[in-house]
Design a protein around this motif. Structure first.
Motif, PDB file in Angstrom:
ATOM      1  N   VAL A  75       0.852  -1.192   0.000  1.00 55.07           N
ATOM      2  CA  VAL A  75       0.000   0.000   0.000  1.00 55.07           C
ATOM      3  C   VAL A  75       0.883   1.234   0.000  1.00 55.07           C
ATOM      4  O   VAL A  75       1.688   1.435   0.906  1.00 55.07           O
ATOM      5  N   GLY A  76       0.731   2.043  -1.036  1.00 58.64           N
ATOM      6  CA  GLY A  76       1.513   3.271  -1.126  1.00 58.64           C
ATOM      7  C   GLY A  76       0.862   4.400  -0.351  1.00 58.64           C
ATOM      8  O   GLY A  76      -0.087   4.199   0.419  1.00 58.64           O
ATOM      9  N   GLY A  77       1.345   5.605  -0.568  1.00 58.71           N
ATOM     10  CA  GLY A  77       0.796   6.761   0.124  1.00 58.71           C
ATOM     11  C   GLY A  77      -0.260   7.452  -0.716  1.00 58.71           C
ATOM     12  O   GLY A  77      -0.890   6.863  -1.597  1.00 58.71           O
ATOM     13  N   GLU A  78      -0.424   8.745  -0.455  1.00 59.82           N
ATOM     14  CA  GLU A  78      -1.433   9.540  -1.137  1.00 59.82           C
ATOM     15  C   GLU A  78      -1.203   9.553  -2.649  1.00 59.82           C
ATOM     16  O   GLU A  78      -2.146   9.655  -3.429  1.00 59.82           O
ATOM     17  N   GLY A  79       0.061   9.430  -3.071  1.00 61.30           N
ATOM     18  CA  GLY A  79       0.378   9.455  -4.500  1.00 61.30           C
ATOM     19  C   GLY A  79      -0.315   8.343  -5.265  1.00 61.30           C
ATOM     20  O   GLY A  79      -0.692   8.519  -6.427  1.00 61.30           O
ATOM     21  N   ASP A  80      -0.494   7.179  -4.632  1.00 60.45           N
ATOM     22  CA  ASP A  80      -1.205   6.076  -5.273  1.00 60.45           C
ATOM     23  C   ASP A  80      -2.645   6.467  -5.569  1.00 60.45           C
ATOM     24  O   ASP A  80      -3.182   6.199  -6.641  1.00 60.45           O
ATOM     25  N   GLY A  81      -3.280   7.096  -4.583  1.00 52.77           N
ATOM     26  CA  GLY A  81      -4.655   7.544  -4.778  1.00 52.77           C
ATOM     27  C   GLY A  81      -4.739   8.640  -5.821  1.00 52.77           C
ATOM     28  O   GLY A  81      -5.661   8.667  -6.649  1.00 52.77           O
ATOM     29  N   ARG A  82      -3.756   9.549  -5.799  1.00 56.60           N
ATOM     30  CA  ARG A  82      -3.721  10.641  -6.783  1.00 56.60           C
ATOM     31  C   ARG A  82      -3.594  10.095  -8.199  1.00 56.60           C
ATOM     32  O   ARG A  82      -4.184  10.638  -9.138  1.00 56.60           O
ATOM     33  N   ALA A  83      -2.830   9.022  -8.365  1.00 58.86           N
ATOM     34  CA  ALA A  83      -2.642   8.440  -9.697  1.00 58.86           C
ATOM     35  C   ALA A  83      -3.972   7.944 -10.261  1.00 58.86           C
ATOM     36  O   ALA A  83      -4.271   8.126 -11.442  1.00 58.86           O
ATOM     37  N   VAL A  84      -4.775   7.320  -9.415  1.00 61.70           N
ATOM     38  CA  VAL A  84      -6.086   6.844  -9.869  1.00 61.70           C
ATOM     39  C   VAL A  84      -6.983   8.030 -10.218  1.00 61.70           C
ATOM     40  O   VAL A  84      -7.680   8.020 -11.235  1.00 61.70           O
ATOM     41  N   ILE A  85      -6.954   9.063  -9.377  1.00 61.88           N
ATOM     42  CA  ILE A  85      -7.772  10.255  -9.634  1.00 61.88           C
ATOM     43  C   ILE A  85      -7.357  10.899 -10.956  1.00 61.88           C
ATOM     44  O   ILE A  85      -8.207  11.296 -11.771  1.00 61.88           O
ATOM     45  N   ASP A  86      -6.055  11.018 -11.193  1.00 65.55           N
ATOM     46  CA  ASP A  86      -5.570  11.619 -12.439  1.00 65.55           C
ATOM     47  C   ASP A  86      -6.048  10.823 -13.655  1.00 65.55           C
ATOM     48  O   ASP A  86      -6.438  11.392 -14.670  1.00 65.55           O
ATOM     49  N   SER A  87      -6.016   9.500 -13.533  1.00 65.42           N
ATOM     50  CA  SER A  87      -6.458   8.652 -14.637  1.00 65.42           C
ATOM     51  C   SER A  87      -7.953   8.832 -14.912  1.00 65.42           C
ATOM     52  O   SER A  87      -8.370   8.959 -16.058  1.00 65.42           O
ATOM     53  N   LEU A  88      -8.745   8.851 -13.846  1.00 69.26           N
ATOM     54  CA  LEU A  88     -10.192   9.047 -14.012  1.00 69.26           C
ATOM     55  C   LEU A  88     -10.493  10.423 -14.572  1.00 69.26           C
ATOM     56  O   LEU A  88     -11.403  10.596 -15.388  1.00 69.26           O
ATOM     57  N   ALA A  89      -9.721  11.422 -14.145  1.00 74.02           N
ATOM     58  CA  ALA A  89      -9.935  12.795 -14.632  1.00 74.02           C
ATOM     59  C   ALA A  89      -9.696  12.875 -16.137  1.00 74.02           C
ATOM     60  O   ALA A  89     -10.449  13.531 -16.868  1.00 74.02           O
ATOM     61  N   LYS A  90      -8.648  12.192 -16.617  1.00 73.19           N
ATOM     62  CA  LYS A  90      -8.379  12.178 -18.055  1.00 73.19           C
ATOM     63  C   LYS A  90      -9.510  11.487 -18.802  1.00 73.19           C
ATOM     64  O   LYS A  90      -9.924  11.918 -19.878  1.00 73.19           O
ATOM     65  N   GLN A  91     -10.003  10.412 -18.214  1.00 80.73           N
ATOM     66  CA  GLN A  91     -11.077   9.668 -18.868  1.00 80.73           C
ATOM     67  C   GLN A  91     -12.309  10.537 -19.078  1.00 80.73           C
ATOM     68  O   GLN A  91     -12.960  10.480 -20.121  1.00 80.73           O
ATOM     69  N   PHE A  92     -12.651  11.345 -18.072  1.00 83.13           N
ATOM     70  CA  PHE A  92     -13.861  12.165 -18.142  1.00 83.13           C
ATOM     71  C   PHE A  92     -13.571  13.610 -18.535  1.00 83.13           C
ATOM     72  O   PHE A  92     -14.449  14.462 -18.433  1.00 83.13           O
ATOM     73  N   ALA A  93     -12.324  13.881 -18.955  1.00 82.62           N
ATOM     74  CA  ALA A  93     -11.924  15.231 -19.393  1.00 82.62           C
ATOM     75  C   ALA A  93     -12.247  16.264 -18.318  1.00 82.62           C
ATOM     76  O   ALA A  93     -12.869  17.296 -18.574  1.00 82.62           O
ATOM     77  N   GLN A  94     -11.838  15.968 -17.089  1.00 85.51           N
ATOM     78  CA  GLN A  94     -12.092  16.844 -15.947  1.00 85.51           C
ATOM     79  C   GLN A  94     -10.779  17.273 -15.309  1.00 85.51           C
ATOM     80  O   GLN A  94      -9.723  16.684 -15.542  1.00 85.51           O
ATOM     81  N   ASN A  95     -10.885  18.314 -14.486  1.00 86.54           N
ATOM     82  CA  ASN A  95      -9.775  18.682 -13.615  1.00 86.54           C
ATOM     83  C   ASN A  95      -9.672  17.639 -12.499  1.00 86.54           C
ATOM     84  O   ASN A  95     -10.696  17.250 -11.929  1.00 86.54           O
ATOM     85  N   PRO A  96      -8.474  17.141 -12.165  1.00 89.10           N
ATOM     86  CA  PRO A  96      -8.353  16.109 -11.118  1.00 89.10           C
ATOM     87  C   PRO A  96      -8.990  16.510  -9.789  1.00 89.10           C
ATOM     88  O   PRO A  96      -9.597  15.678  -9.115  1.00 89.10           O
ATOM     89  N   ASP A  97      -8.846  17.790  -9.414  1.00 88.15           N
ATOM     90  CA  ASP A  97      -9.456  18.235  -8.156  1.00 88.15           C
ATOM     91  C   ASP A  97     -10.971  18.118  -8.214  1.00 88.15           C
ATOM     92  O   ASP A  97     -11.617  17.775  -7.215  1.00 88.15           O
TER      93      ASP A  97
END
Length: 638
Positions: free
Chosen positions: A102-124
């Motif tokens: 289990v990694g840190g917050e960066g692991d979760g951020r990576a998933v968020i970034d991927s989903l954001a690209k999929q839906f053409a959204q800002n990661p935040d």
């Protein structure tokens, strides 16, 4: 002494009253804090060889994480069964953490970034939306996603030990990640006007109706199904923002003197630096706009509250049946009529009479409601952290017998106020419901049955003509066929079974085909045909006859005509980093957790390995406490 008492009686009364108030309130506050402390400090379970105590507070945290798991959706979690049981999820993540996966917050951020690209959204924005949908907060979302990634690594390593064939993996990767640029023509028998078909006979309509009348739409063979969905009739009133804004502007609330006072009280609010002695004239336009915005927003809230109070007045004193009201037989005459409420609002707030609308003869399904202009997109945040549309709230009406009857919604009682994208307020009341049922007669769904029988006949004609159709496409091009049938040619620059951007996260998102949507089987068939094209020379040099083909999609009553313009095979440089990723391996091979994996990570196996001893009583006690709390909240006046 009397003189002293008379002189300081105001002070004595003030101080004494305050002390009395504290005396009354402190015990209640202490009791509340004690109850909360006792609840969160209760032992949920013990774990490990040292039997470390886990509290009910820990259980609450785990339940919050499960909300995120549910909102994200994860096939592996569902297959293992760890997406519902708090103990199962806790032990699975504990094992992943102990294994250092289990990694840190960066692991979760990576998933968020991927989903954001999929839906053409800002990661935040993606993170905020996920937190809102799960009813948690961004920190919990990131922590949970990191744990989920760790669990995926854990199960991936376990399932791949000694079982991955290099050649099989190469073949799977080559097939899934091969790209094809192609022209497509989708001939959907449900949408085309050609080929022309005869009017169906009554006998054919009755046979189709009888076969699928008890089937939900989309669930039967080829998507047929005529069971009627939950439907509702509504009446509603629309309070637009523009008239309210105009009324405030005309009232003198934003005249120059009033604006000067507001500016003097807080210049920084309007972008001015108080230290520089700003002049009001330089900021007057900003102050006027900001003030008008604030006053309008406050007035809209005031109108919504006034309307809710007036609609609730006739309900006072009526008996209750659980969280719902037992409405009398003459309720239709006793309730406040919407047009009368519109007149009251107009008089009280000095605005034109709000618009009243009703659907007296029309039944509306959830899909129909979403299409109603203005109302369909309006939402309310009065029923939880996630804004709900009208169609989502009406689905919770008591008369529909929802699975979770936690919201006191019913016919004849106003729903919470909804707000549209243009800030219009919608005051809505359900007037009648028709719960989901099989149609009593063919006439109730005659138009739909007729269209389906025509579509079946049209598809049969398309199939019969498929050889001629393909021959024409090969000789004259796909556009000639498209023109014959009133269809369109769509160019797809890269069509793949799996998108390389998501395969590393264990997600096999394939490409969409315009006019058909996401259909993995069809994409796979096109990819397999494209693989037959020789790559020892440019694809354009291969005769069009050898790269034009037809893919039947019988379950969708559709033929897909394809001409391949180019092929993009997976290179060895692209393959090597994928081959070492366990999640990619499992995803490409379409492997599901086998019996060994399910047994290894079953709740019973995890409890044994981690010496987990649950307190069997706590779940029932906490569920009862939560239910009681929800009931108290629902019974409080708005």
């Amino acid at each position: 002494m009397l003189k002293f008492l008379r002189q300081y009686q105001s002070w004595i009364l003030a101080i004494g009253g305050t002390l009395l108030l504290i005396t009354f309130l402190v015990p209640e506050a202490i009791t509340g804090l004690a109850n909360y402390s006792a609840r969160t400090g209760t032992t949920w379970a013990t774990v490990g060889k040292d039997q470390v105590k886990l509290t009910a507070g820990d259980l609450d945290d785990v339940r919050m994480e499960l909300r995120v798991v549910d909102a994200v959706g994860n096939q592996v979690m569902r297959q293992i069964g760890a997406d519902r049981d708090p103990a199962h999820w806790y032990l699975l993540t504990r094992e992943a953490e102990e294994a250092g996966l289990v990694g840190g917050e960066g692991d979760g951020r990576a998933v968020i970034d991927s989903l954001a690209k999929q839906f053409a959204q800002n990661p935040d924005q993606t993170l905020f939306n996920l937190a809102q949908r799960s009813g948690t907060n961004p920190d919990t979302v990131l922590k949970t996603l990191a744990k989920m990634q760790g669990v995926m690594r854990l199960t991936g390593v376990t399932s791949s030990i000694g079982r991955i064939s290099d050649r099989r993996l190469e073949s799977a990767a080559s097939d899934a990640l091969r790209g094809a640029a192609c022209d497509t023509v989708v001939l959907d028998a449900r949408k085309l006007a050609k080929p022309e078909v005869a009017e169906p006979t009554e006998q054919a309509l009755v046979a189709q109706f009888e076969k699928f009348k008890d089937t939900e739409p989309g669930k039967g063979e080829r998507g047929f199904g005529y069971q009627l969905p939950d439907r509702v009739k509504l009446e509603w009133m629309e309070v637009a923002e523009a008239p309210v804004r105009a009324a405030i502007e005309a009232s003198g609330a934003v005249d120059t003197l009033a604006l000067k006072k507001r500016f003097a009280a807080d210049p920084a609010k309007y972008g001015a630096d108080p230290a520089l002695a700003p002049k009001f004239a330089d900021y007057e336009a900003t102050v006027r706009t900001r003030t008008l915005d604030d006053l309008t927003a406050e007035r809209m809230v005031e109108i919504a509250k006034f309307a809710a109070d007036q609609l609730a007045l006739p309900l006072r004193g009526l008996p209750r049946e659980g969280s719902h009201v037992a409405l009398p037989a003459d309720w239709s005459s006793r309730q406040l009529a919407m047009p009368a409420l519109a007149d009251q609002i107009a008089q009280r707030f000095a605005i034109p009479v709000p618009t009243y609308r009703a659907v007296g003869e029309t039944w509306l399904s959830a899909k129909d409601l979403d299409l109603v202009t203005g109302l369909g997109g309006a939402t309310t945040d009065k029923l939880g952290a996630t804004p709900l549309k009208v169609s989502q709230v009406t689905a919770k009406l008591k008369e529909f017998k929802p699975a979770e009857d936690t919201v006191p919604m019913q016919v004849g009682v106003a729903l919470p106020a909804f707000t549209g994208s243009d800030k219009t307020i919608y005051l809505v009341r359900a007037t009648a419901v028709d719960p989901s049922r099989a149609p009593a007669t063919l006439d109730e769904v005659r138009a739909q049955v007729t269209d389906d029988v025509r579509s079946l006949e049209r598809f049969a004609k398309l199939e019969a003509a498929s050889a001629d159709l393909l021959a024409k496409a090969r000789s004259e091009g796909p556009r000639a066929v498209a023109n014959d049938y009133g269809a369109t040619v769509e160019f797809l620059p890269t069509l793949r079974e799996a998108d390389p951007r998501f395969i590393g996260f264990g997600m096999k998102f394939g490409g969409d085909i315009p006019g058909l949507g996401n259909d993995p089987a069809t994409v796979r068939a096109i990819s397999r045909e494209a693989a037959r094209i020789p790559l020892d020379k440019p694809v354009s040099e291969t005769p069009a006859t050898d790269r034009t083909f037809l893919v039947p999609v019988a379950d969708r009553l559709t033929l897909v005509l394809v001409r391949v313009d180019d092929v993009f095979p997976l290179t060895i440089e692209e393959y090597r980093p994928l081959a070492s990723n366990v999640r990619v391996q499992r995803t490409l091979l379409d492997e599901k957790p086998d019996e060994d994996l399910l047994g290894t990570y079953s709740l019973e196996a995890l409890m044994t390995r981690h010496q987990f001893q649950p307190n069997r009583a706590i779940d029932g006690e906490m569920a009862a406490a939560d239910e009681a709390k929800d009931g108290d909240a629902a019974n409080k006046p708005s």
